[in-house]
Design a protein around this motif. Sequence first.
Motif, PDB file in Angstrom:
ATOM      1  N   GLY A 199      -5.653   4.332   0.246  1.00  0.00           N
ATOM      2  CA  GLY A 199      -5.938   3.646   1.497  1.00  0.00           C
ATOM      3  C   GLY A 199      -7.315   3.006   1.555  1.00  0.00           C
TER       4      GLY A 199
ATOM      5  N   ILE B 242      -5.597   2.208   8.639  1.00  0.00           N
ATOM      6  CA  ILE B 242      -5.707   0.846   8.101  1.00  0.00           C
ATOM      7  C   ILE B 242      -5.137  -0.141   9.110  1.00  0.00           C
TER       8      ILE B 242
ATOM      9  N   LEU C 188      -1.383   8.326   2.913  1.00  0.00           N
ATOM     10  CA  LEU C 188      -2.048   7.833   1.707  1.00  0.00           C
ATOM     11  C   LEU C 188      -3.282   8.667   1.407  1.00  0.00           C
TER      12      LEU C 188
ATOM     13  N   LEU D  16       3.004  -1.150   4.336  1.00  0.00           N
ATOM     14  CA  LEU D  16       2.013  -0.091   4.461  1.00  0.00           C
ATOM     15  C   LEU D  16       2.665   1.274   4.648  1.00  0.00           C
TER      16      LEU D  16
ATOM     17  N   VAL E 261       0.873  -1.173   0.000  1.00  0.00           N
ATOM     18  CA  VAL E 261       0.000   0.000   0.000  1.00  0.00           C
ATOM     19  C   VAL E 261       0.913   1.225   0.000  1.00  0.00           C
TER      20      VAL E 261
ATOM     21  N   TRP F  43      -7.994  -0.998   2.007  1.00  0.00           N
ATOM     22  CA  TRP F  43      -8.782  -1.580   3.090  1.00  0.00           C
ATOM     23  C   TRP F  43      -9.809  -2.572   2.531  1.00  0.00           C
TER      24      TRP F  43
ATOM     25  N   GLY G  80      -2.527   5.195   6.407  1.00  0.00           N
ATOM     26  CA  GLY G  80      -1.963   3.890   6.743  1.00  0.00           C
ATOM     27  C   GLY G  80      -2.138   3.519   8.200  1.00  0.00           C
TER      28      GLY G  80
END
Length: 143
Positions: free
Chosen positions: A43, A72, A64, A60, A16, A47, A69
């Motif tokens: 992001g 998440i 984002l 990660l 990510v 998810w 992050g």
Amino acid sequence: MDSSAPQQQGYRIVVVEDDNNLALLLRYNLEARAHDVRWFADGTAAWIGLCVEPPDAVILDWGLPGLAGIEILRRMRMCESLRAVPVLMLTGRCHPEDRQRALQTGANAFLAKPFSIREVIDALHQMTARSESEHLSELAGAL
């Protein structure tokens, strides 16, 4: 070629990262090591993707578009199917408080940018080996 030789089994890794060049560099190096890599630059999309198909590990970024992050990561640690997935937080945030917050939120490892690919690979190997060891211990305890 000896077909009885053990084949290297790669992990399903989600990256990510909203920096396209960095994401491509990570993907190239991970796929060269037989890992199956999915990449998300957003992001919110990440998810959703994580919930649909939990990976073996996540790399990660903190900053984002969409969900951050760290959010998440917080959600992953609250979700039964994602709670045990190892997460490497790879971010431009380099203050000690950021590292502490990421680790307290549930990151298994933290690397600040800039970093070397070797550091990323080593962190992933450590996280996945630890994760496999913990899983085997849980299975043995259940017997």
